[in-house]
Design a protein around this motif. Sequence first.
Motif, PDB file in Angstrom:
ATOM      1  N   ARG A  42      47.320  27.980   1.287  1.00 22.34           N
ATOM      2  CA  ARG A  42      46.239  28.974   1.213  1.00 22.34           C
ATOM      3  C   ARG A  42      46.830  30.326   0.845  1.00 22.34           C
ATOM      4  O   ARG A  42      48.021  30.554   1.038  1.00 22.34           O
ATOM      5  N   PRO A  43      45.999  31.244   0.335  1.00 19.28           N
ATOM      6  CA  PRO A  43      46.485  32.598   0.064  1.00 19.28           C
ATOM      7  C   PRO A  43      46.809  33.316   1.374  1.00 19.28           C
ATOM      8  O   PRO A  43      46.101  33.144   2.365  1.00 19.28           O
ATOM      9  N   THR A  80      35.470  31.765   6.381  1.00 19.31           N
ATOM     10  CA  THR A  80      35.571  31.938   4.927  1.00 19.31           C
ATOM     11  C   THR A  80      37.000  32.305   4.544  1.00 19.31           C
ATOM     12  O   THR A  80      37.577  31.727   3.613  1.00 19.31           O
ATOM     13  N   ASP A  85      39.666  29.115   0.551  1.00 24.41           N
ATOM     14  CA  ASP A  85      40.710  28.981  -0.460  1.00 24.41           C
ATOM     15  C   ASP A  85      41.893  28.170   0.033  1.00 24.41           C
ATOM     16  O   ASP A  85      43.004  28.291  -0.489  1.00 24.41           O
ATOM     17  N   TYR A  87      43.759  24.590   0.484  1.00 21.26           N
ATOM     18  CA  TYR A  87      43.758  23.329  -0.244  1.00 21.26           C
ATOM     19  C   TYR A  87      44.696  22.327   0.421  1.00 21.26           C
ATOM     20  O   TYR A  87      45.882  22.621   0.615  1.00 21.26           O
ATOM     21  N   ASN A 102      43.602  29.398  -8.961  1.00 20.88           N
ATOM     22  CA  ASN A 102      43.322  30.594  -8.152  1.00 20.88           C
ATOM     23  C   ASN A 102      44.451  30.902  -7.178  1.00 20.88           C
ATOM     24  O   ASN A 102      44.716  32.066  -6.883  1.00 20.88           O
ATOM     25  N   LEU A 103      45.157  29.895  -6.682  1.00 21.50           N
ATOM     26  CA  LEU A 103      46.296  30.145  -5.815  1.00 21.50           C
ATOM     27  C   LEU A 103      47.462  30.741  -6.610  1.00 21.50           C
ATOM     28  O   LEU A 103      48.101  31.694  -6.163  1.00 21.50           O
ATOM     29  N   HIS A 106      46.650  34.357  -7.275  1.00 21.88           N
ATOM     30  CA  HIS A 106      46.776  35.219  -6.093  1.00 21.88           C
ATOM     31  C   HIS A 106      48.224  35.673  -5.900  1.00 21.88           C
ATOM     32  O   HIS A 106      48.479  36.832  -5.569  1.00 21.88           O
TER      33      HIS A 106
END
Length: 158
Positions: A42-43, A80, A85, A87, A102-103, A106
Amino acid sequence: MTMFLGTHASRIDAKGRMSIPSPFRAVLKDQARPGEPLMIIRPSHLHDCLEGWSASAFFTFSGALDEYDPFSEDHDDLATSLYADAYPLDCDREGRVSLPRNLKDHAGLEDDVSFMGLGCVFQIWNPALVEERRKQARSRTRDLGRRKQSTPREATAS
């Protein structure tokens, strides 16, 4: 308990895969439970990097949400931030994973990546940023140590 330790270099190959360092894979496999993914990526909410967790550690950590009213804005915001985000990922036979775009965006990941162990979690960094982060952390740790040394100790009762 096994931990994620050290800093390791890796590359993103032409197919967009990167190899998880073998010491980190060993920790992930050691902590893996049947039926769960090997890891959750995750971010980071603090830095321009990614966080990698064993699935069991992530699910344990996320249990803190149970303290919040499930119909509250606080719960919704935290859920959220934590899950939207995140995975679940498994490695292929060679220890590689493919990250969602998107990762990668980031963390600014392109070709080379740096894995940094932080005990129960690891981070994935753009190598141009990881050394600055390490310097910043060492500096802040030295400052913390100096502040603790300069704070008078409270007298203890005998």
